[in-house]
Design a protein around this motif. Structure first.
Motif, PDB file in Angstrom:
ATOM      1  N   ASP A 537      29.435 -39.147 -17.318  1.00 19.41           N
ATOM      2  CA  ASP A 537      30.368 -39.968 -16.540  1.00 19.41           C
ATOM      3  C   ASP A 537      30.134 -39.804 -15.037  1.00 19.41           C
ATOM      4  O   ASP A 537      30.426 -40.706 -14.253  1.00 19.41           O
ATOM      5  CB  ASP A 537      31.814 -39.606 -16.882  1.00 19.41           C
ATOM      6  CG  ASP A 537      32.230 -40.089 -18.278  1.00 19.41           C
ATOM      7  OD1 ASP A 537      31.571 -41.005 -18.807  1.00 19.41           O
ATOM      8  OD2 ASP A 537      33.197 -39.545 -18.832  1.00 19.41           O
ATOM      9  N   ALA A 538      29.614 -38.621 -14.653  1.00 17.02           N
ATOM     10  CA  ALA A 538      29.320 -38.373 -13.239  1.00 17.02           C
ATOM     11  C   ALA A 538      27.953 -38.915 -12.839  1.00 17.02           C
ATOM     12  O   ALA A 538      27.567 -38.819 -11.679  1.00 17.02           O
ATOM     13  CB  ALA A 538      29.384 -36.873 -12.946  1.00 17.02           C
ATOM     14  N   GLY A 539      27.202 -39.459 -13.827  1.00 14.07           N
ATOM     15  CA  GLY A 539      25.947 -40.120 -13.506  1.00 14.07           C
ATOM     16  C   GLY A 539      24.679 -39.360 -13.836  1.00 14.07           C
ATOM     17  O   GLY A 539      23.584 -39.815 -13.499  1.00 14.07           O
ATOM     18  N   ASP A 540      24.777 -38.201 -14.530  1.00 13.83           N
ATOM     19  CA  ASP A 540      23.579 -37.429 -14.846  1.00 13.83           C
ATOM     20  C   ASP A 540      22.868 -38.042 -16.054  1.00 13.83           C
ATOM     21  O   ASP A 540      23.422 -38.081 -17.161  1.00 13.83           O
ATOM     22  CB  ASP A 540      23.937 -35.965 -15.129  1.00 13.83           C
ATOM     23  CG  ASP A 540      22.696 -35.099 -15.272  1.00 13.83           C
ATOM     24  OD1 ASP A 540      22.205 -34.600 -14.254  1.00 13.83           O
ATOM     25  OD2 ASP A 540      22.224 -34.934 -16.414  1.00 13.83           O
ATOM     26  N   ASP A 541      21.644 -38.524 -15.844  1.00 20.67           N
ATOM     27  CA  ASP A 541      20.940 -39.228 -16.913  1.00 20.67           C
ATOM     28  C   ASP A 541      20.528 -38.301 -18.060  1.00 20.67           C
ATOM     29  O   ASP A 541      20.440 -38.726 -19.212  1.00 20.67           O
ATOM     30  CB  ASP A 541      19.719 -39.965 -16.358  1.00 20.67           C
ATOM     31  CG  ASP A 541      18.726 -39.042 -15.668  1.00 20.67           C
ATOM     32  OD1 ASP A 541      18.980 -38.667 -14.511  1.00 20.67           O
ATOM     33  OD2 ASP A 541      17.706 -38.694 -16.282  1.00 20.67           O
ATOM     34  N   ARG A 542      20.291 -37.007 -17.754  1.00 16.58           N
ATOM     35  CA  ARG A 542      19.944 -36.073 -18.832  1.00 16.58           C
ATOM     36  C   ARG A 542      21.131 -35.869 -19.756  1.00 16.58           C
ATOM     37  O   ARG A 542      20.970 -35.717 -20.973  1.00 16.58           O
ATOM     38  CB  ARG A 542      19.501 -34.738 -18.223  1.00 16.58           C
ATOM     39  CG  ARG A 542      18.179 -34.822 -17.480  1.00 16.58           C
ATOM     40  CD  ARG A 542      18.050 -33.752 -16.436  1.00 16.58           C
ATOM     41  NE  ARG A 542      19.056 -33.902 -15.395  1.00 16.58           N
ATOM     42  CZ  ARG A 542      19.065 -33.209 -14.267  1.00 16.58           C
ATOM     43  NH1 ARG A 542      18.114 -32.349 -14.024  1.00 16.58           N
ATOM     44  NH2 ARG A 542      20.012 -33.388 -13.362  1.00 16.58           N
ATOM     45  N   ALA A 543      22.329 -35.867 -19.186  1.00 18.79           N
ATOM     46  CA  ALA A 543      23.526 -35.737 -20.018  1.00 18.79           C
ATOM     47  C   ALA A 543      23.704 -36.983 -20.881  1.00 18.79           C
ATOM     48  O   ALA A 543      24.113 -36.892 -22.043  1.00 18.79           O
ATOM     49  CB  ALA A 543      24.756 -35.520 -19.136  1.00 18.79           C
ATOM     50  N   MET A 544      23.414 -38.153 -20.311  1.00 22.10           N
ATOM     51  CA  MET A 544      23.499 -39.391 -21.093  1.00 22.10           C
ATOM     52  C   MET A 544      22.561 -39.313 -22.299  1.00 22.10           C
ATOM     53  O   MET A 544      22.929 -39.681 -23.423  1.00 22.10           O
ATOM     54  CB  MET A 544      23.117 -40.588 -20.217  1.00 22.10           C
ATOM     55  CG  MET A 544      24.028 -40.839 -19.034  1.00 22.10           C
ATOM     56  SD  MET A 544      23.348 -42.145 -17.946  1.00 22.10           S
ATOM     57  CE  MET A 544      24.439 -42.025 -16.529  1.00 22.10           C
ATOM     58  N   LEU A 545      21.326 -38.835 -22.044  1.00 27.03           N
ATOM     59  CA  LEU A 545      20.355 -38.675 -23.122  1.00 27.03           C
ATOM     60  C   LEU A 545      20.872 -37.715 -24.189  1.00 27.03           C
ATOM     61  O   LEU A 545      20.853 -38.024 -25.388  1.00 27.03           O
ATOM     62  CB  LEU A 545      19.031 -38.157 -22.541  1.00 27.03           C
ATOM     63  CG  LEU A 545      18.002 -37.625 -23.533  1.00 27.03           C
ATOM     64  CD1 LEU A 545      17.463 -38.742 -24.398  1.00 27.03           C
ATOM     65  CD2 LEU A 545      16.867 -36.913 -22.793  1.00 27.03           C
ATOM     66  N   ASN A 546      21.346 -36.551 -23.763  1.00 29.26           N
ATOM     67  CA  ASN A 546      21.815 -35.538 -24.712  1.00 29.26           C
ATOM     68  C   ASN A 546      23.040 -36.010 -25.483  1.00 29.26           C
ATOM     69  O   ASN A 546      23.189 -35.716 -26.673  1.00 29.26           O
ATOM     70  CB  ASN A 546      22.126 -34.226 -23.980  1.00 29.26           C
ATOM     71  CG  ASN A 546      20.866 -33.541 -23.477  1.00 29.26           C
ATOM     72  OD1 ASN A 546      19.762 -34.054 -23.655  1.00 29.26           O
ATOM     73  ND2 ASN A 546      21.014 -32.401 -22.851  1.00 29.26           N
ATOM     74  N   LEU A 547      23.919 -36.734 -24.802  1.00 34.59           N
ATOM     75  CA  LEU A 547      25.097 -37.271 -25.491  1.00 34.59           C
ATOM     76  C   LEU A 547      24.658 -38.274 -26.559  1.00 34.59           C
ATOM     77  O   LEU A 547      25.219 -38.304 -27.667  1.00 34.59           O
ATOM     78  CB  LEU A 547      26.027 -37.934 -24.466  1.00 34.59           C
ATOM     79  CG  LEU A 547      27.354 -38.480 -24.975  1.00 34.59           C
ATOM     80  CD1 LEU A 547      28.135 -37.417 -25.742  1.00 34.59           C
ATOM     81  CD2 LEU A 547      28.188 -39.008 -23.804  1.00 34.59           C
ATOM     82  N   GLY A 548      23.637 -39.074 -26.247  1.00 37.45           N
ATOM     83  CA  GLY A 548      23.100 -39.989 -27.237  1.00 37.45           C
ATOM     84  C   GLY A 548      22.552 -39.263 -28.450  1.00 37.45           C
ATOM     85  O   GLY A 548      22.775 -39.670 -29.597  1.00 37.45           O
ATOM     86  N   VAL A 549      21.840 -38.152 -28.220  1.00 37.54           N
ATOM     87  CA  VAL A 549      21.281 -37.363 -29.325  1.00 37.54           C
ATOM     88  C   VAL A 549      22.390 -36.806 -30.208  1.00 37.54           C
ATOM     89  O   VAL A 549      22.305 -36.859 -31.450  1.00 37.54           O
ATOM     90  CB  VAL A 549      20.402 -36.219 -28.779  1.00 37.54           C
ATOM     91  CG1 VAL A 549      20.008 -35.258 -29.903  1.00 37.54           C
ATOM     92  CG2 VAL A 549      19.152 -36.770 -28.098  1.00 37.54           C
ATOM     93  N   MET A 550      23.463 -36.285 -29.583  1.00 39.99           N
ATOM     94  CA  MET A 550      24.574 -35.713 -30.360  1.00 39.99           C
ATOM     95  C   MET A 550      25.244 -36.795 -31.200  1.00 39.99           C
ATOM     96  O   MET A 550      25.615 -36.564 -32.363  1.00 39.99           O
ATOM     97  CB  MET A 550      25.592 -35.062 -29.420  1.00 39.99           C
ATOM     98  CG  MET A 550      25.026 -33.955 -28.536  1.00 39.99           C
ATOM     99  SD  MET A 550      24.315 -32.554 -29.424  1.00 39.99           S
ATOM    100  CE  MET A 550      25.775 -31.507 -29.604  1.00 39.99           C
ATOM    101  N   LEU A 551      25.393 -37.989 -30.637  1.00 40.58           N
ATOM    102  CA  LEU A 551      25.993 -39.098 -31.381  1.00 40.58           C
ATOM    103  C   LEU A 551      25.066 -39.583 -32.493  1.00 40.58           C
ATOM    104  O   LEU A 551      25.514 -39.910 -33.592  1.00 40.58           O
ATOM    105  CB  LEU A 551      26.314 -40.247 -30.422  1.00 40.58           C
ATOM    106  CG  LEU A 551      27.532 -40.047 -29.516  1.00 40.58           C
ATOM    107  CD1 LEU A 551      27.450 -40.945 -28.292  1.00 40.58           C
ATOM    108  CD2 LEU A 551      28.822 -40.313 -30.276  1.00 40.58           C
ATOM    109  N   GLU A 552      23.776 -39.616 -32.214  1.00 49.12           N
ATOM    110  CA  GLU A 552      22.818 -40.060 -33.228  1.00 49.12           C
ATOM    111  C   GLU A 552      22.788 -39.104 -34.421  1.00 49.12           C
ATOM    112  O   GLU A 552      22.730 -39.534 -35.582  1.00 49.12           O
ATOM    113  CB  GLU A 552      21.415 -40.159 -32.613  1.00 49.12           C
ATOM    114  CG  GLU A 552      20.364 -40.634 -33.597  1.00 49.12           C
ATOM    115  CD  GLU A 552      18.964 -40.639 -33.017  1.00 49.12           C
ATOM    116  OE1 GLU A 552      18.009 -40.860 -33.800  1.00 49.12           O
ATOM    117  OE2 GLU A 552      18.810 -40.406 -31.797  1.00 49.12           O
ATOM    118  N   ASP A 553      22.850 -37.801 -34.122  1.00 48.94           N
ATOM    119  CA  ASP A 553      22.756 -36.786 -35.183  1.00 48.94           C
ATOM    120  C   ASP A 553      24.111 -36.380 -35.744  1.00 48.94           C
ATOM    121  O   ASP A 553      24.166 -35.644 -36.735  1.00 48.94           O
ATOM    122  CB  ASP A 553      22.041 -35.541 -34.647  1.00 48.94           C
ATOM    123  CG  ASP A 553      20.593 -35.825 -34.257  1.00 48.94           C
ATOM    124  OD1 ASP A 553      20.055 -36.839 -34.728  1.00 48.94           O
ATOM    125  OD2 ASP A 553      20.019 -35.033 -33.480  1.00 48.94           O
ATOM    126  N   GLY A 554      25.205 -36.812 -35.091  1.00 53.64           N
ATOM    127  CA  GLY A 554      26.534 -36.403 -35.544  1.00 53.64           C
ATOM    128  C   GLY A 554      26.793 -34.928 -35.321  1.00 53.64           C
ATOM    129  O   GLY A 554      27.376 -34.244 -36.168  1.00 53.64           O
TER     130      GLY A 554
END
Length: 770
Positions: A537-554
Motif C-alpha cells: 500500500d505504501a508503494g513497495d513493488d517487492r511487497a506487491m510481488l510477495n503479496l501476490g505469491v502468498m495469495l497465489e499459494d494460499g
C-alpha cells in the motif's frame, strides 16, 4: 453549462479538489483529510453520487462554481478529455477545464505539481503523445500568472506521497486563514489585512550575475503579505533581539547545528532555546524548524512547529529585508517547506540565493538543493555542485553528503567514487547519519574504496543508532546473511522491525519475508501478509510481488489467484521484473485470469529486456514451442544462450537439449554435454540426468558408466524420477556399479510411486508391487 451570472461562491467554505483519480487516490485522501482538518467542506467527485445521465463538463464546472476555493493536483497523467465541439473544442482534460474555470471565476487557487523524481507506476505516465504535449503545456501554464492577478495563488512541487502530505496540510491551513481573513469586514480607508500574496512567476527569481543590489521597495512588495498575515509582534521582538546583541550567539548556535554531531546539536539546541526565551525571533524560528524536522533532539511535531513559526515569521521577514543572512535562509526555508506560511518555491529560491551570496552555509546548501531538483529555479546540477562544495568547504555536513552523492553518480560533475567516499567520510565524522549510511554502502560493495564489510557494518550501526531507517535495513541484511558480522537472524528481525515501525516500506517487506520463512522469529505467514500489504500500500513493488505469491499459494491468506494477478500486475507496472514473469505465467496457464499466451510472451519479453535471466528462459520456451508467438527455434536458442551466460541453470539445460538434437542450431553433442555439466554443477537435477545419459551412451563425451551412475544418483537423491528409473536399471544390470537387485527394486519402487510408468513396468516384470 453553469450560469455565468452566478459567480459568487456559496457561503459555506467548500474547497474543490481537482485531479486525475486512479493515479492520485492516496494523495486525494490526504488532501481531503487536510481540508476536513481545517473545518472546511471538501467538494469532490468522491462525494458525488453516480448519475448515469450526468453531463461531465457541466458537473465538474458546477463543483468549481459551488466551491469557495480550488485545489488542483497535477500528476504525470493528463486524464479524461470529454468530447464536446462547442464547450471543449481544444479537447482539454477535465482537470484543465476545472482549473480554467477557477481562474475565470477568480477562486483562490492552491496547486500541487508532481515532480519528475516522484515514483510512479508505468501505467500512471501519460503514453498518448498528443495528451503528453497538452499535459506538459498545462503543467507550465499552471505555474504562472499575471503580476496583477487578484487571485490568491500558491503552488508547490512534491517528490513523493510522503513529501506531499505535510505540504498539503500546511497549504490548506494557509488557505483557511486566507478565507477567514477575506470574509472579515475591513475599513476601506486602510490596507486590508486580507490582501492575498501576489507573486509574479514570469521573471527569473534568481538575479543575473553580476548581482545588482535589491531595492528595498521591491523586497517589501514581495514580503509584505507575510507581515500582514502574522501581525506586528514579530517586528518588536526582532528589534529587541537586535538591541540585545543576540545575533552573535545565534550565529554560534547555527554553526554548531550545521557542523553535525550529537554533542554539537545538543549545544545548538540549548542556545536556540535560550535565545528564543529572550525574544529572538530567529532563534524561535530555528526551534520551530527543529520541531518541523525532528532535529536537535526536538521531537517531530508539525503542529507545534507551525504555531511557533507563524508567531515570529514577521520578525524573520523584517530581519531578512534588513539583510540578515541567517534570516534570509530561515525565510527561504519557511517558504520552501510551507513553515508558518504557504509554500512558495520561487520566493524561497530568491531568498536562498540572497542568503548563499551573503555567505550563509545553510543558505548555500538550500540553494544547491533547489538547483539540483529544479525547485523554484531552473534545474542545474553543475551549479548545485558548486554551492554544495562551498557549503561543504565551510563545514556543512549535509552539503558534504549531497556533494558525495553528486560525485558518486556523476550528476553535475564527472563520476568520482573515491572523492565521494572522502566527502561521505567527512560528513560521517561530523555526525551525519545519511553520510554514515552511504559510506557503509561504499565499503560494503568496494566502490571508491576497498571492500570491507566489517567496516560497513560499523557505519551502518552508527547510523542506525542515530535513527536512520535505511541504515537499520542495511544492518539487518548484514546480520541476516552474516556479512561483516556473525549471522544473527533474530537481531536482523529486530532492526527490520525498528525500520518498519518508522514507516520504511522496504523494511516492512524484509520483515514479512522473515515472518513468512520463520527465520529469526516464529513462522507466522498471516503476519507476513499483513506487513506485505502495508508495504504494498505504501508503494513497495517487492511487497506487491510477495503479496501476490502468498495469495497465489494460499499462504497466510485464503488462496485467491485473481487477487494474486492484480498484485502481480501492480508490481509489474511498477517495473518489478519478477512480477512480470509471474504475471506471464498466470497468463500462460490461465490462472486467475483468462489464458492469453500472446500477452504472456509480452510480459516475458519486458522482463527479459530488463535483464531477467529467468524471463529470457521463459521467452525461449515460448519461441521454441511456438506458443503465443510464431515458432522460431533459432531465436529461442539466442535467448537460452543469453540466460545461460547470465547464470540461469534452466537455460543451460535447454541450450544443451537444443544442441543435442540440433534444434535452432547445428547438432553438437560435445557442446550439449558442456552445458549439461554447467547446469548440473549449478544443481539442476534434469541436467544431471541428461549428463548421466550422455556418459552412459558415450555421446559427446567418452563412455563412462560409473560416472553416469554418480550423476543418476545425485539427481535421484534430488527427487528426479527419471534418474531414479535409470539408476534402478544400472543397478539391476550391474553397469557402472556392482549388480544389486534389491537396490534396483528400491529405486524402481520410488520412481513408480511418483508415477513413472517405466519403473512400474520393471516392477511388474519382477513380480514386485509399489
Amino acid at each position: 453549462m453553469p450560469n455565468d451570472n452566478d459567480s459568487a461562491p456559496r457561503q459555506y467554505l467548500g474547497v474543490m479538489v481537482s485531479s486525475t483519480f486512479t493515479d492520485l487516490k492516496q494523495h486525494r485522501m490526504a488532501l481531503i483529510k487536510a481540508i476536513k482538518g481545517q473545518g472546511l467542506a471538501d467538494v469532490t467527485m468522491e462525494n458525488d453520487s453516480a448519475k448515469p445521465d450526468v453531463d461531465v463538463i457541466d458537473s465538474s464546472l458546477r463543483m468549481v462554481r459551488d466551491a469557495s476555493a480550488y485545489i488542483g493536483v497535477i500528476s504525470h497523467k493528463y486524464g479524461q478529455t470529454p468530447q464536446c465541439p462547442k464547450r471543449n473544442p481544444r479537447k482539454l482534460s477535465i482537470t484543465e477545464l476545472e482549473f480554467n474555470e477557477a481562474q475565470r471565476r477568480e477562486r483562490p487557487i492552491l496547486l500541487f505539481i508532481m515532480s519528475e523524481e516522484h515514483p510512479v507506476r508505468k501505467a500512471d505516465i501519460e503514453s498518448d503523445p498528443a495528451k503528453r504535449e497538452k499535459l506538459n503545456a498545462f503543467r507550465e501554464r499552471a505555474k504562472h500568472m499575471r503580476p496583477d492577478s487578484p487571485v490568491h495563488r500558491v503552488y508547490a512541487t512534491f517528490n513523493s506521497r510522503k513529501d506531499f502530505i505535510p505540504k498539503a496540510i500546511h497549504a490548506v491551513a494557509g488557505l483557511r486563514r486566507y478565507l477567514d481573513e477575506r470574509a472579515m469586514p475591513s475599513d476601506p480607508s486602510k490596507t486590508p489585512a486580507s490582501t492575498p500574496p501576489s507573486t509574479s512567476t514570469e521573471a527569473d527569481p534568481i538575479p543575473p550575475e553580476p548581482r545588482r543590489p535589491y531595492s528595498l521597495r521591491r523586497v517589501i512588495l514581495v514580503t509584505l503579505p507575510l507581515v500582514l498575515m502574522v501581525g506586528v509582534g514579530g517586528f518588536l521582538a526582532h528589534n529587541r533581539a537586535v538591541s540585545n546583541g543576540e545575533h552573535a550567539s545565534l550565529g554560534r548556535a547555527v554553526t554548531l547545528y550545521a557542523s553535525g554531531g550529537n554533542a554539537l546539536q545538543t549545544r545548538a539546541r540549548e542556545l536556540f532555546v535560550e535565545l528564543a526565551a529572550d525574544g529572538n525571533p530567529l532563534a524561535e524560528m530555528w526551534v520551530a524548524r527543529c520541531y518541523f524536522k525532528g532535529r536537535c533532539g526536538f521531537p517531530e511535531n508539525v503542529e507545534t512547529a507551525q504555531s511557533k513559526a507563524r508567531a515570529v515569521l514577521a520578525g524573520v521577514t523584517t530581519a531578512a529585508i534588513r539583510g540578515n543572512h541567517d534570516a534570509e535562509f530561515l525565510l527561504a526555508d519557511a517558504l520552501d517547506d510551507g513553515l508558518g506560511t504557504t509554500a512558495d518555491p520561487l520566493q524561497a529560491a530568491l531568498w536562498a540565493r540572497k542568503s548563499a551570496d551573503g555567505g550563509n552555509i545553510m543558505g548555500m546548501e538550500r540553494f544547491g538543493l533547489m538547483l539540483e531538483f529544479g525547485r523554484g529555479v531552473a534545474k542545474n546540477e553543475a551549479k548545485a555542485v558548486e554551492w554544495y562544495r562551498k557549503a561543504a568547504d565551510a563545514g556543512n555536513d549535509s552539503a558534504m553528503t549531497n556533494l558525495g552523492v553528486m560525485l558518486e553518480y556523476g550528476r553535475g560533475v564527472p563520476t568520482d567514487e573515491a572523492k565521494a567516499v572522502e566527502w561521505y567520510r567527512k560528513a560521517a565524522d561530523a555526525g551525519n547519519d545519511s553520510a554514515m549510511t552511504n559510506l557503509g554502502v561504499m565499503l560494503e560493495y568496494g566502490r571508491g574504496v576497498p571492500t570491507d564489510e566489517a567496516k560497513a557494518v560499523e557505519w551502518y550501526r552508527k547510523a542506525a543508532d542515530a535513527g536512520n531507517d535505511s541504515a537499520m535495513i542495511n544492518l539487518g541484511v548484514m546480520l541476516e546473511y552474516g556479512r561483516g558480522i556473525p549471522k544473527d537472524e533474530a537481531k536482523a528481525v529486530e532492526w527490520y522491525r525498528k525500520a518498519a515501525d518508522a514507516g520504511n516500506d522496504r523494511a516492512m517487506t524484509c520483515l514479512g519475508v522473515m515472518l513468512g520463512d520463520g527465520r529469526g522469529v516464529p513462522k507466522d505467514e498471516a503476519k507476513a501478509v499483513e506487513w506485505y500489504r502495508k508495504a504494498a500500500d505504501a508503494g513497495d513493488d517487492r511487497a506487491m510481488l510477495n503479496l501476490g505469491v502468498m495469495l497465489e499459494d494460499g499462504r497466510g491468506v485464503p488462496k485467491d489467484e485473481t487477487k494474486a494477478v492484480e498484485w502481480y500486475r501492480k508490481a509489474a507496472d511498477a517495473g518489478n521484473d519478477s512480477a512480470m514473469i509471474n504475471l506471464g505465467v498466470m497468463l500462460e496457464y490461465g490462472r486467475g485470469i483468462p489464458k492469453d499466451e500472446a500477452k504472456a510472451v509480452e510480459w516475458y519479453r519486458k522482463a527479459a529486456d530488463a535483464g531477467n535471466d529467468r524471463a529470457m528462459t521463459c521467452l525461449g520456451v515460448m519461441l521454441g514451442d511456438g506458443r503465443g508467438v510464431p515458432k522460431d527455434e533459432a531465436k529461442a536458442v539466442e535467448w537460452y544462450r543469453k540466460a545461460a551466460d547470465a547464470g540461469d541453470d534452466r537455460a543451460m539445460l535447454n541450450l544443451g537439449v537444443m544442441l543435442e538434437y540440433g534444434r535452432g542450431v547445428p547438432t553438437d553433442e560435445a557442446k550439449a554435454v558442456e552445458w549439461y555439466r554447467k547446469a548440473a554443477d549449478a544443481g539442476n537435477d534434469s541436467a544431471m540426468t541428461n549428463l548421466g545419459v550422455m556418459l552412459e551412451n558415450g555421446r559427446g563425451v567418452p563412455k563412462d558408466e560409473a560416472k553416469a551412475v554418480e550423476w543418476f544418483r545425485k539427481a535421484a537423491d534430488a527427487g528426479n524420477v527419471y534418474a531414479m528409473n535409470n539408476l534402478g536399471a544400472m543397478l539391476g544390470d550391474g553397469r557402472g556399479v556392482p549388480r544389486d537387485e534389491a537396490k534396483a527394486v528400491e529405486w524402481y519402487r520410488r520412481a513408480a510411486r511418483s508415477g513413472d510408468k517405466q519403473a512400474q513396468i520393471q516392477l511388474e516384470g519382477r513380480g514386485e508391487t509399489w
